[in-house]
Write a protein that holds these residues in place. Structure first.
Motif, PDB file in Angstrom:
ATOM      1  N   LEU A 162       4.713  -2.813 -11.242  1.00 31.15           N
ATOM      2  CA  LEU A 162       6.287  -2.295 -10.896  1.00 31.15           C
ATOM      3  C   LEU A 162       6.782  -1.860 -12.112  1.00 31.15           C
ATOM      4  N   VAL A 214       4.629  -3.465  -4.777  1.00 27.71           N
ATOM      5  CA  VAL A 214       5.611  -3.196  -3.779  1.00 27.71           C
ATOM      6  C   VAL A 214       6.953  -2.969  -4.556  1.00 27.71           C
ATOM      7  N   LYS A 215       7.817  -2.425  -4.074  1.00 28.81           N
ATOM      8  CA  LYS A 215       9.146  -2.301  -4.951  1.00 28.81           C
ATOM      9  C   LYS A 215       9.755  -3.704  -5.385  1.00 28.81           C
ATOM     10  N   ALA A 257       7.471 -10.355  -0.265  1.00 34.55           N
ATOM     11  CA  ALA A 257       5.906  -9.874  -0.299  1.00 34.55           C
ATOM     12  C   ALA A 257       5.035 -11.073  -0.800  1.00 34.55           C
ATOM     13  N   THR A 274       1.688  -1.542   9.542  1.00 33.24           N
ATOM     14  CA  THR A 274       1.123  -0.786   8.234  1.00 33.24           C
ATOM     15  C   THR A 274      -0.210  -1.109   8.380  1.00 33.24           C
ATOM     16  N   PRO A 331       0.839  -1.219   0.061  1.00 33.85           N
ATOM     17  CA  PRO A 331      -0.224  -0.113   0.081  1.00 33.85           C
ATOM     18  C   PRO A 331       0.693   1.196   0.043  1.00 33.85           C
ATOM     19  N   GLY A 332       1.817   1.377  -0.992  1.00 35.00           N
ATOM     20  CA  GLY A 332       2.671   2.825  -0.886  1.00 35.00           C
ATOM     21  C   GLY A 332       1.915   3.497  -2.072  1.00 35.00           C
TER      22      GLY A 332
END
Ligand SMILES: NC(=O)c1ccc[n+]([C@@H]2O[C@H](COP(=O)([O-])OP(=O)(O)OC[C@H]3O[C@@H](n4cnc5c(N)ncnc54)[C@H](OP(=O)(O)O)[C@@H]3O)[C@@H](O)[C@H]2O)c1
Length: 301
Positions: A110, A84-85, A92, A44, A18-19
């Motif tokens: 990504l 995610v990165k 993840a 988070t 959740p970025g």
């Protein structure tokens, strides 16, 4: 918090990460009335359960939505957005049991090109699409998203998932407000984004300077790198010519900085392998010399 008004049939959506990207996409899907489950680490998860996700955006307005959050996925989903990165991807993925996405679609947003095959080794290839997002969105704190670009566009394509599944995922994103296109050629879609991104990311990070300064102070290096990356991209299925790639690099606003540069400056891991490393591996596999890319990757490693 906003009232949630379903605009399309209610679906279940998981957001892994959740970025900046995942928070925005998930909050928009929740606002459109879908059931959204954010998957993240315990602190988070706690923050999202308590306060929901807040978005500040000139395009979508400022709003807060209540959301579900968990450390692992527990119910089947129609769509699982992976955001995610790249450096966090292997850990993840443990949060998503493959059986719970087998009737839906896993959609990574990504940057890079190689993670889609990684996902096809973890999940049924019929459940995996490739995705590309054009947006500038930042997570300023858990559940706090600042979307700064006047655009938010997602492209999807899959050489392994049935078109109906890709279309159904696209419908969720479109209904949530994102400009959404399905494309026929997955490789072209991924490489066209990387061809434009890689020189911008590598050079702004290497020189710790915005692109305008790179264009003036490191022009020869920029031209060499763009030429190498576009040549590799074309050999890998991309459509962006060297001339077009050079013209893209001229088009960035002079003050633009890459997220790789922001990550480097903040001491966070950078997506060097997913971006520069992927170009080098593809160059090697096609027998294309890429000395400028190799030097920059070595310097940044
Ligand atoms: N941001 C943009 O504008 C943009 C634009 C285009 C493409 N992209 C690409 O999109 C991808 C995501 O970028 P981003 O900017 O959204 O990254 P980000 O803001 O750093 O968000 C990444 C999120 O992943 C979470 N995460 C890390 N490890 C995890 C794990 N093991 N399990 C679950 N969640 C985990 C982080 O959680 P915590 O909150 O707990 O730290 C964070 O919320 C990258 O590949 C990037 O290159 C980004």
């Amino acid at each position: 918090m906003v009232d949630m008004q379903p605009t399309t049939p209610r679906k279940t959506v998981a957001i892994l990460g959740p970025g900046g990207v995942g928070g925005l996409v998930g909050a928009l899907a929740a606002r459109a009335g879908h059931r959204v489950v954010f998957l993240a680490g315990p602190p988070t998860v706690e923050a999202l359960r308590a306060d929901g996700v807040s978005v500040t955006s000139t395009l979508f307005g400022d709003f807060t939505v209540p959301v579900e959050a968990d450390t692992v996925l527990r119910d089947p989903v129609d769509l699982c957005v992976v955001a995610v990165k790249h450096t966090a991807l292997p850990a993840a993925l443990d949060r998503v049991p493959a059986s719970l996405v087998s009737d839906g679609l896993v959609l990574p947003l990504l940057n890079g090109v190689e993670h889609v095959d990684t996902l096809r080794q973890v999940f049924d290839p019929a459940s995996v699409a490739a995705g590309v997002i054009r947006v500038e969105s930042t997570r300023t704190a858990p559940g706090r998203i600042v979307h700064g670009s006047p655009f938010a566009q997602v492209d999807l394509a899959s050489r392994t998932a049935p078109p109906a599944r890709v279309d159904s995922a696209a419908e969720i994103l479109r209904g949530a407000g994102l400009t959404t296109r399905t494309r026929d050629d997955e490789q072209a879609m991924l490489w066209d984004k990387l061809t434009v991104l890689a020189p911008f990311a590598l050079l702004t990070t290497r020189h710790r300077a915005p692109i305008g300064e790179v264009r003036t102070a490191h022009r020869d290096e920029l031209v060499e790198l763009v030429t190498e990356v576009a040549t590799v991209g074309r050999a890998s299925g991309g459509t962006v010519t060297i001339e077009a790639a050079l013209s893209f690099s001229e088009g960035f606003p002079p003050g633009a900085r890459s997220s790789m540069q922001r990550d480097a400056e903040a001491g966070r891991p950078i997506e060097l392998d997913a971006i520069g490393g992927a170009v080098l591996r593809a160059a090697r596999s096609h027998g294309i010399p890429a000395p400028t890319t190799a030097r920059l990757v070595a310097q940044l490693a």
